[in-house]
Design an enzyme around this catalytic site. Structure first.
Site, short mmCIF file in Angstrom:
data_model
loop_
_atom_site.label_atom_id
_atom_site.label_comp_id
_atom_site.label_asym_id
_atom_site.label_seq_id
_atom_site.Cartn_x
_atom_site.Cartn_y
_atom_site.Cartn_z
N GLU A 1 17.11 16.32 1.82
CA GLU A 1 15.94 16.75 2.59
C GLU A 1 16.12 16.43 4.08
O GLU A 1 15.72 17.21 4.94
CB GLU A 1 14.67 16.09 2.04
CG GLU A 1 14.30 16.60 0.66
CD GLU A 1 12.89 16.25 0.23
OE1 GLU A 1 12.21 17.12 -0.33
OE2 GLU A 1 12.46 15.10 0.47
N ALA B 1 0.84 -1.21 0.00
CA ALA B 1 0.00 0.00 0.00
C ALA B 1 0.87 1.25 0.00
O ALA B 1 0.65 2.20 0.75
CB ALA B 1 -0.93 0.00 1.21
#
Length: 397
Positions: A170, A12
């Protein structure tokens, strides 16, 4: 006995969730049995994990319950871990059962690629899941507590991030923002803290616009990041890393953010792969297996210049949409759609209020790029969960 085709979606992540949601929208009732399998009962935002990893946001804000995304009358959700894929008899073996399928979608996500660097798998941490970033955050906070008890151990205050691609950049942006806070909370002299970003390639953010890369490095250097570009990590030990020609950087914290490979379960299934990724056909199918589709980190596709597309959330989402369309088309005996990646731009955050990006054919940096990054995140929330999810999560991303 039911003749309704069974579709099983493994994973998922961005690709799996988009496939499931589009099937939910496009299939009629009783046109197919769709089962989504995931080892957690939540979907997490991989592109947001660098924030809870650094401790600048809560882990809860980086995930959403799968039950809030899917219609349980159209999609069966099974929380379990995949153990084996048996293509010969169209079965997926789970740790607590077996599923049969007529059509299979593999979106199991990637695994860290250490490129054979000794000790990296055993001694470094990875920004890969909700659990892994929770561990990283707690580990970083713990180093400050350890230093207060052993003030001669400067390695507790030394942080090494391997890789200056998107994840690495990041993360160091967020960590550079967080470290001064931790120094203040623990009464630690900020000048004792060292944050290294080490990259073997000759530039940070390889393949990105050079002007924007230079801006990113200037911003992060001012925040206290020490870059070691064009420097390979040769070994990761329990005491830090060995780089270049044998130089040792002693660090109690090493975060590996330099590579992703596909999934070993695909290799074990007898499907031909390159570093665990499947070179899918133009319809996202496994060559020789017309009923098996692969999306996200597990798929390998090439751009018109013959280079592989990087495994990003953007491409996984677009693959999910095409994959769902082709599954419905297969069931209805209609022509399949060729997958064509439409690059809508790329944005990398550099910590609070700072980012760089290429979008709409233009370069952006600073606060404007940070706003575009926020808009991209909010758009994704809207795609998977509509206005309710935007209202619930949008303010945090």
């Amino acid at each position: 006995m039911s003749n309704i085709p069974k579709i099983v979606i493994l994973g998922a992540g961005y690709g799996g969730v988009l496939t499931a949601l589009r099937l939910q929208k496009e299939l009629n009732y009783n046109e197919a049995d769709v089962t989504l399998v995931n080892k957690h009962d939540y979907h997490y935002f991989t592109t947001h994990l660098h924030m809870p990893a650094a401790g600048t946001d809560k882990t809860e804000n980086a995930r959403v319950s799968i039950s809030k995304l899917i219609d349980e009358f159209k999609i069966d959700f099974v929380k379990s871990t995949v153990v084996q894929i048996r293509t010969q008899d169209k079965k997926v073996i789970l740790e607590d059962g077996t599923l049969s399928y007529d059509y299979l979608v593999i979106g199991l996500g990637g695994e860290p690629e250490t490129f054979g660097i000794p000790g990296m798998l055993e001694n470094a941490m990875n920004i890969r899941s909700i659990n892994s970033v929770r561990l990283i955050r707690e580990h970083i906070e713990y180093q400050f507590a350890r230093f207060k008890r052993e003030p001669h151990r400067l390695d507790y205050l030394t942080f090494v991030v391997g890789g200056a691609g998107f994840t690495g950049i990041e993360f160091v942006g967020e960590l550079a923002d967080r470290l001064p806070e931790l120094c203040k909370q623990n009464d630690v002299d900020p000048s004792l803290v060292k944050l290294y970003n080490i990259e073997a390639a000759p530039t940070a953010l390889p393949g990105f616009d050079p002007e924007l890369v230079e801006y990113a490095m200037q911003v992060l250097t001012k925040k206290g990041v020490t870059f070691r570009i064009g420097t390979a990590i040769k070994e990761c030990t329990t005491e830090g890393v060995i780089v270049g020609d044998g130089e040792e950087i002693k660090a109690a914290t090493v975060i590996w953010a330099a590579g992703v490979r596909g999934n070993r379960l695909i290799e074990e299934a007898g499907i031909e792969t390159m570093r665990g990724r499947v070179k899918v056909d133009e319809n996202l199918r496994v060559p020789g297996h017309e009923n098996i589709y692969v999306v996200g980190d597990n798929s390998l596709m090439f751009n018109p210049e013959g280079r592989p597309y990087p495994p990003t959330a953007q491409i996984a989402m677009q693959q999910g949409v095409t994959c769902a369309h082709n599954l419905v088309a297969s069931i209805r005996n209609q022509p399949l759609k060729k997958f064509e990646f439409k690059n809508k731009g790329t944005v990398a955050s550099l910590g609070k209020g700072e980012a760089i990006g290429l979008a709409f054919g233009k370069k952006y940096k600073g606060g404007v790029a940070a706003l575009i990054k926020k808009a991209i995140d909010v758009r994704y929330l809207y795609i998977i969960g509509g206005i309710p999810l935007v209202l619930r999560k949008g303010k945090f991303l």
